[in-house]
Design a protein around this motif. Structure first.
Motif, PDB file in Angstrom:
ATOM      1  N   LEU A  68       0.852  -1.185   0.000  1.00 35.81           N
ATOM      2  CA  LEU A  68       0.000   0.000   0.000  1.00 35.81           C
ATOM      3  C   LEU A  68       0.886   1.233   0.000  1.00 35.81           C
ATOM      4  O   LEU A  68       2.027   1.187   0.458  1.00 35.81           O
ATOM      5  CB  LEU A  68      -0.891   0.044   1.252  1.00 35.81           C
ATOM      6  N   ARG A  69       0.326   2.348  -0.428  1.00 40.27           N
ATOM      7  CA  ARG A  69       1.058   3.606  -0.386  1.00 40.27           C
ATOM      8  C   ARG A  69       0.718   4.407   0.873  1.00 40.27           C
ATOM      9  O   ARG A  69       0.871   5.615   0.905  1.00 40.27           O
ATOM     10  CB  ARG A  69       0.783   4.430  -1.633  1.00 40.27           C
ATOM     11  N   SER A  70       0.258   3.708   1.881  1.00 42.39           N
ATOM     12  CA  SER A  70       0.030   4.325   3.199  1.00 42.39           C
ATOM     13  C   SER A  70       0.415   3.298   4.256  1.00 42.39           C
ATOM     14  O   SER A  70       0.424   2.100   3.985  1.00 42.39           O
ATOM     15  CB  SER A  70      -1.424   4.767   3.364  1.00 42.39           C
ATOM     16  N   PRO A  71       0.727   3.764   5.477  1.00 41.18           N
ATOM     17  CA  PRO A  71       1.192   2.839   6.514  1.00 41.18           C
ATOM     18  C   PRO A  71       0.095   2.015   7.183  1.00 41.18           C
ATOM     19  O   PRO A  71       0.393   1.167   8.013  1.00 41.18           O
ATOM     20  CB  PRO A  71       1.884   3.758   7.516  1.00 41.18           C
ATOM     21  N   THR A  72      -1.163   2.252   6.823  1.00 30.77           N
ATOM     22  CA  THR A  72      -2.262   1.524   7.458  1.00 30.77           C
ATOM     23  C   THR A  72      -3.349   1.234   6.436  1.00 30.77           C
ATOM     24  O   THR A  72      -3.626   2.041   5.557  1.00 30.77           O
ATOM     25  CB  THR A  72      -2.872   2.350   8.615  1.00 30.77           C
TER      26      THR A  72
END
Length: 182
Positions: free
Chosen positions: A145-149
């Motif tokens: 993913l391009r986010s940590p969550t």
């Protein structure tokens, strides 16, 4: 710790330790003894939080139990955003009264930056496994993913031995990297 006896191989030389594992000839019978080096201990110490099993998500639908375990692997910085990677392991257990064959999967993926994706495909990891009554099938894969969550969930489509189709839910699983060094 990390002791392992291997009877199939006779190792008569010691490695330099650059690989992280040393081997010593174990004597008569061709038994080699493997033990960890400081490098392996350091890796374990540095990555313990990342490697520790945090949650097992379980859901049973139509006589099929699905277990999901996720592990954060780290991030790779690429302009303009980071890519965060997780490894997941799935175990599918047939609790029903007939054999089933996994025909199709549908994954729903949602990340905290409002990215949503649905992925549908034939089988899993290139297979359409037949799972007998009381049997299990396990596989592992990765997601980024391009986010940590984020979250992932979905369904498997199975064909029963009697040719009827049934869906089994893949339980929602949290993809989280906060608090872990990458």
């Amino acid at each position: 710790w990390y002791q392992r006896r291997v009877r199939e191989a006779v190792v008569s030389t010691q490695s330099t330790g650059s690989s992280g594992i040393n081997a010593e000839y174990g004597g008569p019978g061709g038994v080699a003894s493997y033990y960890s080096t400081d490098m392996l201990h350091k890796f374990h110490e540095d990555n313990f939080d990342r490697l520790r099993l945090k949650d097992v998500h379980v859901q049973t639908t139509a006589g099929i139990r699905v277990f999901v375990c996720t592990f954060y692997m780290g991030s790779k910085s690429e302009a303009p955003t980071d890519q965060h990677w997780w490894r997941y392991t799935i175990m599918i257990e047939n609790l029903g009264d007939v054999a089933v064959q996994l025909r199709e999967r549908t994954w729903c993926i949602y990340s905290e930056n409002d990215y949503r994706e649905t992925i549908t495909g034939t089988g899993v990891v290139g297979q359409e496994p037949i799972i007998p009554v009381g049997g299990c099938f396990q596989y592992s894969s990765m997601i980024n993913l391009r986010s940590p969550t984020g979250h992932m969930w979905g369904t498997y489509l199975f064909e029963r031995e009697d040719k009827k189709l049934c869906n089994a839910s893949i339980p929602p699983s949290l993809l989280e990297s906060r608090g872990l060094s990458t």
